[in-house]
Motif scaffolding. Structure first.
Motif, PDB file in Angstrom:
ATOM      1  N   MET A   7      20.050   7.524  18.840  1.00  0.00           N
ATOM      2  CA  MET A   7      20.084   8.392  18.225  1.00  0.00           C
ATOM      3  C   MET A   7      20.421   9.742  18.431  1.00  0.00           C
ATOM      4  O   MET A   7      19.517  10.509  19.149  1.00  0.00           O
ATOM      5  N   ALA A   8      21.399  10.123  19.181  1.00  0.00           N
ATOM      6  CA  ALA A   8      22.292  10.726  19.771  1.00  0.00           C
ATOM      7  C   ALA A   8      23.243  11.899  18.988  1.00  0.00           C
ATOM      8  O   ALA A   8      23.470  12.035  17.509  1.00  0.00           O
ATOM      9  N   ASP A   9      23.275  12.940  19.404  1.00  0.00           N
ATOM     10  CA  ASP A   9      24.310  14.356  18.522  1.00  0.00           C
ATOM     11  C   ASP A   9      25.377  14.178  17.769  1.00  0.00           C
ATOM     12  O   ASP A   9      25.521  12.984  18.513  1.00  0.00           O
ATOM     13  N   ASN A  10      25.366  14.538  16.123  1.00  0.00           N
ATOM     14  CA  ASN A  10      26.185  14.659  16.109  1.00  0.00           C
ATOM     15  C   ASN A  10      27.268  15.397  15.918  1.00  0.00           C
ATOM     16  O   ASN A  10      27.289  15.762  14.507  1.00  0.00           O
ATOM     17  N   CYS A  11      27.198  16.462  16.778  1.00  0.00           N
ATOM     18  CA  CYS A  11      27.647  17.421  16.351  1.00  0.00           C
ATOM     19  C   CYS A  11      29.224  17.546  17.241  1.00  0.00           C
ATOM     20  O   CYS A  11      29.622  18.641  17.731  1.00  0.00           O
ATOM     21  N   TRP A  12      29.372  16.182  17.628  1.00  0.00           N
ATOM     22  CA  TRP A  12      30.586  15.688  18.594  1.00  0.00           C
ATOM     23  C   TRP A  12      30.983  16.348  19.770  1.00  0.00           C
ATOM     24  O   TRP A  12      31.769  17.622  20.422  1.00  0.00           O
ATOM     25  N   THR A  13      30.239  16.321  20.181  1.00  0.00           N
ATOM     26  CA  THR A  13      30.137  16.975  22.297  1.00  0.00           C
ATOM     27  C   THR A  13      30.392  16.165  22.864  1.00  0.00           C
ATOM     28  O   THR A  13      31.333  16.508  24.048  1.00  0.00           O
ATOM     29  N   GLY A  14      30.189  14.739  22.881  1.00  0.00           N
ATOM     30  CA  GLY A  14      30.431  13.737  23.573  1.00  0.00           C
ATOM     31  C   GLY A  14      31.744  13.300  24.535  1.00  0.00           C
ATOM     32  O   GLY A  14      32.082  13.498  25.421  1.00  0.00           O
ATOM     33  N   ARG A  15      32.643  13.891  23.651  1.00  0.00           N
ATOM     34  CA  ARG A  15      34.183  13.809  23.459  1.00  0.00           C
ATOM     35  C   ARG A  15      34.380  15.131  24.784  1.00  0.00           C
ATOM     36  O   ARG A  15      35.647  15.060  25.481  1.00  0.00           O
ATOM     37  N   GLU A  16      33.703  15.915  24.750  1.00  0.00           N
ATOM     38  CA  GLU A  16      34.956  17.342  25.420  1.00  0.00           C
ATOM     39  C   GLU A  16      34.385  16.874  26.885  1.00  0.00           C
ATOM     40  O   GLU A  16      34.913  17.005  28.099  1.00  0.00           O
ATOM     41  N   TYR A  17      33.087  16.160  27.138  1.00  0.00           N
ATOM     42  CA  TYR A  17      33.224  15.261  28.376  1.00  0.00           C
ATOM     43  C   TYR A  17      33.240  14.157  29.282  1.00  0.00           C
ATOM     44  O   TYR A  17      34.134  14.053  30.176  1.00  0.00           O
ATOM     45  N   ALA A  18      33.657  13.423  28.263  1.00  0.00           N
ATOM     46  CA  ALA A  18      34.004  11.755  28.466  1.00  0.00           C
ATOM     47  C   ALA A  18      34.809  11.117  27.397  1.00  0.00           C
ATOM     48  O   ALA A  18      34.322  10.241  26.839  1.00  0.00           O
ATOM     49  N   PRO A  19      36.172  11.780  27.156  1.00  0.00           N
ATOM     50  CA  PRO A  19      36.600  11.156  26.039  1.00  0.00           C
ATOM     51  C   PRO A  19      37.059   9.905  26.433  1.00  0.00           C
ATOM     52  O   PRO A  19      37.556   9.324  25.206  1.00  0.00           O
ATOM     53  N   ARG A  20      36.821   9.172  27.669  1.00  0.00           N
ATOM     54  CA  ARG A  20      37.947   7.630  27.415  1.00  0.00           C
ATOM     55  C   ARG A  20      36.337   7.095  27.041  1.00  0.00           C
ATOM     56  O   ARG A  20      36.581   5.569  28.049  1.00  0.00           O
ATOM     57  N   HIS A  21      34.988   7.578  27.044  1.00  0.00           N
ATOM     58  CA  HIS A  21      34.054   6.995  27.628  1.00  0.00           C
ATOM     59  C   HIS A  21      32.616   6.689  25.566  1.00  0.00           C
ATOM     60  O   HIS A  21      32.484   6.355  26.094  1.00  0.00           O
ATOM     61  N   ALA A  31      27.834  13.810  29.451  1.00  0.00           N
ATOM     62  CA  ALA A  31      27.819  14.332  28.229  1.00  0.00           C
ATOM     63  C   ALA A  31      26.552  13.836  27.243  1.00  0.00           C
ATOM     64  O   ALA A  31      25.954  14.988  26.284  1.00  0.00           O
ATOM     65  N   ALA A  32      25.481  13.761  28.182  1.00  0.00           N
ATOM     66  CA  ALA A  32      24.331  13.023  27.875  1.00  0.00           C
ATOM     67  C   ALA A  32      23.457  14.701  28.552  1.00  0.00           C
ATOM     68  O   ALA A  32      22.222  14.205  27.240  1.00  0.00           O
ATOM     69  N   ARG A  33      23.333  14.915  28.565  1.00  0.00           N
ATOM     70  CA  ARG A  33      22.822  16.542  29.341  1.00  0.00           C
ATOM     71  C   ARG A  33      23.245  17.362  27.885  1.00  0.00           C
ATOM     72  O   ARG A  33      22.529  18.447  27.699  1.00  0.00           O
ATOM     73  N   ASP A  34      24.399  17.624  27.211  1.00  0.00           N
ATOM     74  CA  ASP A  34      24.626  18.139  26.410  1.00  0.00           C
ATOM     75  C   ASP A  34      24.395  17.715  24.904  1.00  0.00           C
ATOM     76  O   ASP A  34      24.365  18.008  24.013  1.00  0.00           O
ATOM     77  N   ASP A  35      23.488  16.657  25.206  1.00  0.00           N
ATOM     78  CA  ASP A  35      23.184  16.112  23.470  1.00  0.00           C
ATOM     79  C   ASP A  35      21.429  16.922  23.568  1.00  0.00           C
ATOM     80  O   ASP A  35      20.326  16.260  23.984  1.00  0.00           O
ATOM     81  N   PRO A  36      21.150  17.445  22.397  1.00  0.00           N
ATOM     82  CA  PRO A  36      19.974  18.242  21.674  1.00  0.00           C
ATOM     83  C   PRO A  36      19.407  16.874  22.069  1.00  0.00           C
ATOM     84  O   PRO A  36      17.905  17.012  21.755  1.00  0.00           O
ATOM     85  N   TYR A  37      19.342  15.515  20.989  1.00  0.00           N
ATOM     86  CA  TYR A  37      19.337  14.317  21.043  1.00  0.00           C
ATOM     87  C   TYR A  37      17.839  14.245  22.144  1.00  0.00           C
ATOM     88  O   TYR A  37      16.870  13.067  21.941  1.00  0.00           O
ATOM     89  N   GLY A  38      18.298  13.674  23.273  1.00  0.00           N
ATOM     90  CA  GLY A  38      17.858  13.226  24.593  1.00  0.00           C
ATOM     91  C   GLY A  38      18.763  12.052  23.914  1.00  0.00           C
ATOM     92  O   GLY A  38      17.544  10.425  24.506  1.00  0.00           O
ATOM     93  N   GLY A  39      19.949  10.912  22.991  1.00  0.00           N
ATOM     94  CA  GLY A  39      19.647  10.112  22.810  1.00  0.00           C
ATOM     95  C   GLY A  39      20.407   9.024  23.490  1.00  0.00           C
ATOM     96  O   GLY A  39      20.862   8.157  23.621  1.00  0.00           O
TER      97      GLY A  39
END
Length: 180
Positions: free
Chosen positions: A43-57, A85-93
């Motif tokens: 259950m991870a962030d649905n704010c779409w921040t992960g690609r800001e940090y890891a766009p190839r992952h 990307a994990a650190r920016d996930d508010p759900y800690g998912g």
């Protein structure tokens, strides 16, 4: 996991304090789009921040358009991107204990059922490609990258991961890789 020397384990590149600091995801919550490997999301962030940090992952999708890991890290820099990307996930998912849960059989099952993933990518691509929303347009690049990865290098990367699961280490340069 092309890019780092033969036998390299991505978990060795976790920064000090990890996984305890940034990884709280649970296997039971794992999104089915996650590619097999040590890193995944539940259950991870649905704010779409992960690609800001890891766009190839990292990519977005699933029931709640949550984040998932579509390419395992292949270098220490890749690991640090996924950690960011994990650190920016508010759900800690995010999680990095996939080695505990994946089995050779479940990796092979995922590979056999990969059409489910490619169907979702193909379904999302037209809308995101034509979107006026810059996040969706950018994420469409990730959809294309994931589809190309499934059609290309993913099979070899999964065979390397199978070796890891079966032998307890990543393969050296001349190891015979198991079949998918």
């Amino acid at each position: 996991m092309t890019g780092q020397g033969a036998g390299w384990d991505p978990l060795t590149a976790l920064p000090e304090g990890e996984p305890g600091k940034s990884f709280g995801g649970r296997w039971e919550d794992r999104l089915w789009q996650n590619v097999p490997g040590p890193f995944y999301t539940g259950m991870a962030d649905n704010c779409w921040t992960g690609r800001e940090y890891a766009p190839r992952h990292v990519l977005y999708g699933g029931e709640h358009l949550g984040e998932y890991v579509y390419r395992q890290p292949a270098t220490p820099a890749d690991v640090h991107r996924v950690v960011a990307a994990a650190r920016d996930d508010p759900y800690g998912g995010y999680a990095c204990d996939g080695d505990t849960w994946w089995t050779p059989g479940s990796v092979r099952d995922w590979w056999r059922d990969r059409g489910r993933v490619t169907e979702e990518l193909a379904t999302l691509l037209p809308g995101w490609s034509a979107s006026e929303n810059p996040e969706e347009t950018e994420a469409a690049e990730g959809l294309r990258d994931y589809a190309a990865y499934i059609a290309g290098d993913l099979a070899t990367d999964l065979r390397r991961y199978l070796f890891r699961l079966e032998e307890g280490r990543y393969p050296g340069a001349f190891a015979t890789l198991p079949d998918l």
